[in-house]
Design an enzyme around this catalytic site. Sequence first.
Site, short mmCIF file in Angstrom:
data_model
loop_
_atom_site.label_atom_id
_atom_site.label_comp_id
_atom_site.label_asym_id
_atom_site.label_seq_id
_atom_site.Cartn_x
_atom_site.Cartn_y
_atom_site.Cartn_z
N TYR A 16 44.65 35.69 37.66
CA TYR A 16 44.89 35.91 36.23
C TYR A 16 45.86 34.88 35.65
CZ TYR A 16 42.64 40.45 35.43
OH TYR A 16 41.74 41.46 35.26
N ASP A 70 38.78 50.52 37.95
CA ASP A 70 37.68 51.01 37.10
C ASP A 70 36.72 51.86 37.93
OD1 ASP A 70 38.56 49.69 34.81
OD2 ASP A 70 36.52 49.05 34.27
N ASP A 112 35.39 44.36 49.65
CA ASP A 112 34.00 44.81 49.52
C ASP A 112 33.82 46.17 50.21
OD1 ASP A 112 34.49 43.47 51.92
OD2 ASP A 112 32.53 42.49 52.00
C1 IPM Z 1 42.79 46.24 32.41
C2 IPM Z 1 41.94 45.40 31.51
C3 IPM Z 1 42.62 44.06 31.28
C4 IPM Z 1 42.76 43.37 32.63
C5 IPM Z 1 41.93 43.15 30.27
C6 IPM Z 1 41.76 43.83 28.91
C7 IPM Z 1 42.64 41.84 30.09
O1 IPM Z 1 40.66 45.26 32.05
O2 IPM Z 1 43.95 46.53 32.03
O3 IPM Z 1 42.32 46.61 33.48
O4 IPM Z 1 41.82 42.71 33.10
O5 IPM Z 1 43.81 43.51 33.23
MG MG Z 2 40.33 46.41 33.79
#
Ligand code: IPM
Ligand code: MG
Length: 358
Positions: free
Chosen positions: A138, A249, A221
């Site tokens: 990132y 997620d 994975d």
């Molecule tokens: C999260 C989101 C963010 C990330 C995005 C919106 C930049 O997906 O907080 O998980 O990738 O960290």
């Molecule tokens: Mg995210």
Amino acid sequence: MKIAILAGDGIGPEIIAQAVQVLELLNADGLKLELEDAAYGGAGYDAHGDPLPEATLRLARAADAVLCGAVGGPQYDALPREKRPEQGLLRIRKELGLFANLRPALLFEELASASSLKPELVAGLDILILRELTGDIYFGEPRGRRTNARGERESFDTMLYSESEIRRIAEVAFKAAVKRRKKLCSVDKENVLETSRLWREVVKDVAKNYPQVELSHMYVDNAAMQLVRMPKQFDVIVTGNIFGDILSDEASMLTGSIGMLPSASLDSNNKGLYEPAHGSAPDIAGKDIANPLATILSVAMMLRYTLNLEQAAVRIETAVKKVLAEGYRTADIYQPHMRRVGTREMGAAVLNALKHGL
Ligand code: IPM
Ligand code: MG
């Protein structure tokens, strides 16, 4: 105590409004929280040409905690990267040194059958994902785009972790595991990546100070697969920024809906930014159908981690449990015979449960 309120974009303002009502109720009950709004994300760009305007960053620095909605929307997709709403979020994380992202995936038993997995696989699920938040691909440099020797466009990002970055998130993870079921799984891609080799070495080193914690290592994975195969094998998961983004997620869906999941992003002094784990959902913005519970539960995390008000945190979590037990459901967690409500009605139900106790 001062709380910066950054509503952001999409469903952000609607869900934040419900969380702010909860904070105001706590104030009426004797807390002294000063709330101050600022423009952020796409809204920051619209107002000041910057997803993290100067004044917003100043407020966030001065505040004891920050409560965020969500950022992003299709109208901003064509902007250059530094103007995109997401950069507001990434910059505030970096500027405030919020390296430890706590994403609990906790199943409210009332929602066991709303999960995409069989109820018996998720009943009692309680995982804590600790995602490193200010390093990795990132933020690694260099990054960019160039023309290669064949005259073709190519792009690159840099996955990079320093030893100290790994050590401090590992410390947070072991400390969290000590307070829980004492199992820590470190997720990496050590069979392929240099960063993961260092990650694993440093995590093993930190482990020497925590002999009471059972440490395991898993490739990312495999971890993605195990999360849907047998999620209850996990207690605390610690991982880097990009793997944590993806796995959190995935884990959220085990609990019924990403609309239920709060998150905390902490610095080394437990100052924090609190936000729902979900995005700005532009497709349902302004329709009063978004689930405000992840944001309300983020307020509970704020009370617990930054304001040290455990009782008030539990009070909010109990109120959320109560409205679920009473059958209140937003569209994302709706099931037959339940009481389908919108954003405002769900917020009102939580307020009501808070006012009248149990
Ligand atoms: C999260 C989101 C963010 C990330 C995005 C919106 C930049 O997906 O907080 O998980 O990738 O960290
Ligand atoms: Mg995210």
